[in-house]
Design an enzyme around this catalytic site. Structure first.
Site, PDB file in Angstrom:
ATOM      1  N   ASP A   8       0.866  -1.197   0.000  1.00  0.00           N
ATOM      2  CA  ASP A   8       0.000   0.000   0.000  1.00  0.00           C
ATOM      3  C   ASP A   8       0.893   1.236   0.000  1.00  0.00           C
ATOM      4  O   ASP A   8       1.456   1.602   1.047  1.00  0.00           O
ATOM      5  CB  ASP A   8      -0.914   0.010   1.235  1.00  0.00           C
ATOM      6  CG  ASP A   8      -1.995  -1.074   1.186  1.00  0.00           C
ATOM      7  OD1 ASP A   8      -1.790  -2.073   0.464  1.00  0.00           O
ATOM      8  OD2 ASP A   8      -3.031  -0.907   1.865  1.00  0.00           O
ATOM      9  N   LYS A  13      -6.901   3.437  -3.188  1.00  0.00           N
ATOM     10  CA  LYS A  13      -7.295   3.400  -1.766  1.00  0.00           C
ATOM     11  C   LYS A  13      -7.453   4.819  -1.283  1.00  0.00           C
ATOM     12  O   LYS A  13      -6.668   5.701  -1.633  1.00  0.00           O
ATOM     13  CB  LYS A  13      -6.205   2.672  -0.977  1.00  0.00           C
ATOM     14  CG  LYS A  13      -6.351   2.675   0.543  1.00  0.00           C
ATOM     15  CD  LYS A  13      -5.228   1.888   1.209  1.00  0.00           C
ATOM     16  CE  LYS A  13      -5.246   1.974   2.732  1.00  0.00           C
ATOM     17  NZ  LYS A  13      -4.094   1.254   3.357  1.00  0.00           N
ATOM     18  N   LYS A  33     -10.265   0.270  -2.240  1.00  0.00           N
ATOM     19  CA  LYS A  33     -10.099   0.056  -0.794  1.00  0.00           C
ATOM     20  C   LYS A  33     -10.408   1.338  -0.033  1.00  0.00           C
ATOM     21  O   LYS A  33      -9.580   2.255   0.010  1.00  0.00           O
ATOM     22  CB  LYS A  33      -8.680  -0.411  -0.478  1.00  0.00           C
ATOM     23  CG  LYS A  33      -8.418  -0.635   1.023  1.00  0.00           C
ATOM     24  CD  LYS A  33      -7.027  -1.200   1.292  1.00  0.00           C
ATOM     25  CE  LYS A  33      -6.722  -1.313   2.776  1.00  0.00           C
ATOM     26  NZ  LYS A  33      -5.355  -1.852   3.029  1.00  0.00           N
TER      27      LYS A  33
HETATM   28  O1  LIG Z   1      -6.058   1.009   6.212  1.00  0.00           O
HETATM   29  C1  LIG Z   1      -5.584   1.665   7.045  1.00  0.00           C
HETATM   30  C2  LIG Z   1      -6.254   2.574   7.990  1.00  0.00           C
HETATM   31  O2  LIG Z   1      -5.247   3.136   8.801  1.00  0.00           O
HETATM   32  C3  LIG Z   1      -7.326   1.969   8.933  1.00  0.00           C
HETATM   33  O3  LIG Z   1      -7.942   3.053   9.596  1.00  0.00           O
HETATM   34  P1  LIG Z   1      -8.795   2.856  10.952  1.00  0.00           P
HETATM   35  O4  LIG Z   1      -7.784   2.577  12.048  1.00  0.00           O
HETATM   36  O5  LIG Z   1      -9.542   4.158  11.150  1.00  0.00           O
HETATM   37  O6  LIG Z   1      -9.719   1.669  10.750  1.00  0.00           O
END
Ligand SMILES: O=C[C@H](O)COP(=O)(O)O
Length: 307
Positions: A144, A207, A243
């Site tokens: 990513d 994403k 994503k």
């Molecule tokens: O995909 C990565 C993100 O940092 C996830 O965010 P979150 O901790 O708000 O679910």
């Protein structure tokens, strides 16, 4: 494909129409109550279970991987007929990749590594590229990356394309997700154009966010990006994944996202090779909802049984 600047510059975004449409979505009866449990299990299978904190440790990552392998208590899975359900992937920083790979031995759950100087993406470019190679060598099957937001904000589409192309090449066989950090891109038109340029440069997924911006995944941004994905497929035949990440923590929100994907892109995108949630706390709420669903069903049977 080569950078098609005419196409990029022709892209517009009708912000007010997108925002009006987005406002109607949470209220729609996205999924019939009877099917909600099945859709929530689908959401689990499409989840990059994530920990991206400065105090991450091997112990925390091992516990995360155990949850990825067994996301919901076994009796609940058996009651739902969902034995063997796992998350779509585990997403960690580079230094935790080897631990995650070890903890997921014997499963088909891939490890995704955030990379290229996540979350800001402002370290020396050659080191950002080297970080990709290090994570792939450590066993990450998905990378990513974060884009340089300034290329979008200054309309330097060639620079964005070139950087994305070089990151794509550094990934080799690993899948690359391009994090646009949409909360820092200013307008939905910039989001749409950046989405297109990253897809032209070879992104396997686009994403929304790192989860560290003030504003992360939103419904208007999602509509903008998935419509860019649809247009890109219509014109090139290439399917790119999506994503949403950052701030998605409630099961009911996950159901809204899944119904949007179904409506705008179709069932084909409801597969882990074309859709993922990036989330650290969503699984907890889904697990609670599934436990309630099963317990509630049992209590109805018990009530019926005892008359
Ligand atoms: O995909 C990565 C993100 O940092 C996830 O965010 P979150 O901790 O708000 O679910």
């Amino acid at each position: 494909m080569p950078l098609d600047l005419d196409w990029v510059m022709a892209v517009q975004a009708n912000t007010s129409a997108i925002e009006r449409r987005a406002q109607t979505l949470p209220g729609r009866r996205s999924v019939k109550k009877d099917y909600q449990a099945a859709w929530l299990c689908k959401a689990i299978s499409l989840m990059d279970l994530t920990t991206l904190s400065g105090d991450d440790s091997e112990g925390r990552v091992r516990r995360l991987c155990a949850k990825a392998r067994q996301p919901v208590a076994q009796p609940i899975l058996e009651a739902l007929g969902m034995e063997g359900l796992t998350t779509g992937a585990v997403c960690v920083y580079h230094d935790m990749v080897a631990t995650a790979v070890d903890a997921l031995q014997g499963t088909s759950i891939p490890v995704a590594a955030v990379s290229t100087g996540f979350p800001a993406g402002l370290s020396p470019f050659h080191l950002r590229i080297a970080e990709i190679g290090e994570s792939v060598a450590a066993g990450a099957q998905e990378i990513d990356i974060v884009i340089s937001r300034r290329h979008v904000l200054t309309g330097n589409w060639q620079a964005l394309y070139d950087e994305m192309k070089e990151m794509r090449a550094a990934c080799g066989d690993a899948h690359i997700k391009a994090i646009l950090a949409t909360g820092e891109l200013g307008t939905l038109r910039n989001v749409a154009r950046a989405s297109l340029v990253c897809m032209m440069a070879g992104a396997d997924f686009i994403k929304t966010s790192t989860g560290k911006e003030p504003i992360n995944a939103t419904l208007p941004v999602t509509l903008t990006m998935i419509r860019a994905i649809r247009d890109y497929q219509d014109r090139t035949g290439i399917k790119v994944g999506y994503k949403p990440a950052g701030g998605i923590s409630k099961a009911k929100d996950a159901l809204v996202y899944l119904s949007m994907i179904k409506d705008e892109l179709g069932d084909r995108w409801l597969q882990p090779d074309l859709f993922r949630f990036g989330a650290s706390s969503l699984l907890g709420d889904i697990e609670r909802q599934l436990e309630h669903h099963v317990t509630g069903a049992y209590s109805a049977q018990w009530r019926h049984a005892i008359g």
